[in-house]
Design an enzyme around this catalytic site. Structure first.
Site, PDB file in Angstrom:
ATOM      1  CE  LYS A 150      -4.423   1.353   1.963  1.00 37.79           C
ATOM      2  NZ  LYS A 150      -5.420   0.977   0.954  1.00 37.79           N
ATOM      3  CD  GLU A 183      -6.777  -3.452  -6.045  1.00 35.87           C
ATOM      4  OE1 GLU A 183      -7.323  -3.406  -4.932  1.00 35.87           O
ATOM      5  OE2 GLU A 183      -5.556  -3.300  -6.200  1.00 35.87           O
TER       6      GLU A 183
HETATM    7  C1  PLP Z   1      -6.586   0.260   0.620  1.00 32.30           C
HETATM    8  C2  PLP Z   1      -6.952  -0.368  -0.681  1.00 32.30           C
HETATM    9  C3  PLP Z   1      -7.981  -1.320  -0.802  1.00 32.30           C
HETATM   10  C4  PLP Z   1      -8.905  -1.669   0.328  1.00 32.30           C
HETATM   11  O1  PLP Z   1      -8.265  -2.251   1.401  1.00 32.30           O
HETATM   12  P1  PLP Z   1      -8.917  -2.209   2.867  1.00 32.30           P
HETATM   13  O2  PLP Z   1      -7.889  -2.861   3.707  1.00 32.30           O
HETATM   14  O3  PLP Z   1     -10.175  -2.965   2.804  1.00 32.30           O
HETATM   15  O4  PLP Z   1      -9.132  -0.775   3.189  1.00 32.30           O
HETATM   16  C5  PLP Z   1      -8.160  -1.923  -2.026  1.00 32.30           C
HETATM   17  N1  PLP Z   1      -7.404  -1.600  -3.090  1.00 32.30           N
HETATM   18  C6  PLP Z   1      -6.433  -0.671  -3.023  1.00 32.30           C
HETATM   19  C7  PLP Z   1      -5.648  -0.360  -4.246  1.00 32.30           C
HETATM   20  C8  PLP Z   1      -6.169  -0.045  -1.825  1.00 32.30           C
HETATM   21  O5  PLP Z   1      -5.194   0.871  -1.760  1.00 32.30           O
END
Ligand code: PLP
Length: 291
Positions: A150, A183
């Site tokens: 992330k 996603e």
């Molecule tokens: C943060 C994020 C998510 C969702 O993750 P959570 O842990 O459920 O908040 C999904 N995809 C991306 C690209 C993200 O940065």
């Protein structure tokens, strides 16, 4: 509003980072989005673990240990007297010189914690469902910048978001280099078919969302078959229900994908059930704090 920055709580107007911070210059850093509900931080340890894993992967030293990070987050929530909040934790490489070399930033890593109230989408969208579209920009492949990290380097997702907005949509479906669903730009995606729920496996170029994992847990506990399986656009078009998951957006029903109506154009029963169970969990689980 008070912002935590490198050990201090300061007013928002004083919460500043150097222009030579590599987070600013290069998107060199990692982050987390967390929520608290009813004075409890939901899945706090899972978020902290993922933050440290993201940092480890990019060889970034987080200046706090996990325990200190938890207490910095709680301190920030208390200082802002927030019982229900969105929490953004950012760890950046810190100030260096104009070159890429992260060694120049050593010892300057910075931590910022911003807490606020946010609702990503209007309530109506959760009642009526969202229309989404697949876009040309593919998700970073794991051999490039692994989507499991992330990172502050969000341009891949932002390009997809721009393409969706240009087409008149609020959210984009990102495919991988083979055309499989990965996603959305900041949310994981689920399809419902014959009473079971499906989401792409984490190796398929998506972030392993904590909300995603919570939904898989809810399904398993409720005897809803849950599968981590590759999904094509066709399979999404013929699904009975579709929804997105993420900490900020929570659970968003999807009723139209690339112009194909899903489930009669209304949020489906399994989606609504999962939304309800998720809400129950957020109201009873989490790391408690007192204001
Ligand atoms: C943060 C994020 C998510 C969702 O993750 P959570 O842990 O459920 O908040 C999904 N995809 C991306 C690209 C993200 O940065």
């Amino acid at each position: 509003m008070k912002v935590y920055i490198n050990g201090k709580l300061v007013d928002k107007k004083d919460a500043k980072i150097s222009v030579l911070d590599h987070g600013f210059l290069y998107g060199d850093g990692v982050f987390e989005g967390i929520r608290s509900y009813n004075s409890m931080v939901f899945k706090l340890n899972e978020h902290i673990d993922r933050l440290f894993e993201s940092a480890h992967s990019i060889m970034l030293d987080v200046p706090l240990n996990k325990k200190e990070m938890v207490s910095a987050i709680i301190t920030t929530l208390k200082a802002n007297r927030l019982r229900d909040a969105y929490i953004r934790v950012v760890v950046s490489r810190g100030e260096g010189d104009l070159g890429l070399d992260p060694r120049k930033c050593r010892g300057n890593e910075s931590v910022a914690i911003i807490t606020d109230k946010i609702a990503l989408y209007p309530k109506e969208l959760y009642d009526k469902g969202m229309k989404i579209i697949s876009v040309p920009t593919i998700r970073n492949i794991p051999e490039a910048v692994n989507p499991q990290i992330k990172s502050l380097n969000y341009l891949n997702n932002i390009l997809a978001k721009i393409e969706a907005i240009n087409a008149g949509y609020q959210e984009a479906i990102m495919l991988d280099h083979l055309g499989y669903i990965t996603e959305c730009t900041g949310d994981n995606i689920f399809a419902v078919k014959k009473g079971g729920i499906y989401t792409p496996p984490q190796c398929m170029g998506s972030l392993r969302g904590i909300t995603r994992d919570t939904v898989l847990d809810i399904a398993r506990e409720s005897n809803i078959p849950a599968h981590e399986h590759v999904i094509t656009r066709h399979e999404l078009y013929i699904s009975e229900e579709c929804f997105l998951t993420g900490t900020a957006a929570e659970i968003v029903p999807v009723v139209n994908v690339d112009g194909r109506i899903i489930g009669g154009g209304k949020p489906g029963n399994i989606t609504k059930f999962i939304m309800k169970e998720f809400k129950k969990l957020t109201q009873k689980d989490g790391v408690r704090y007192k204001i």
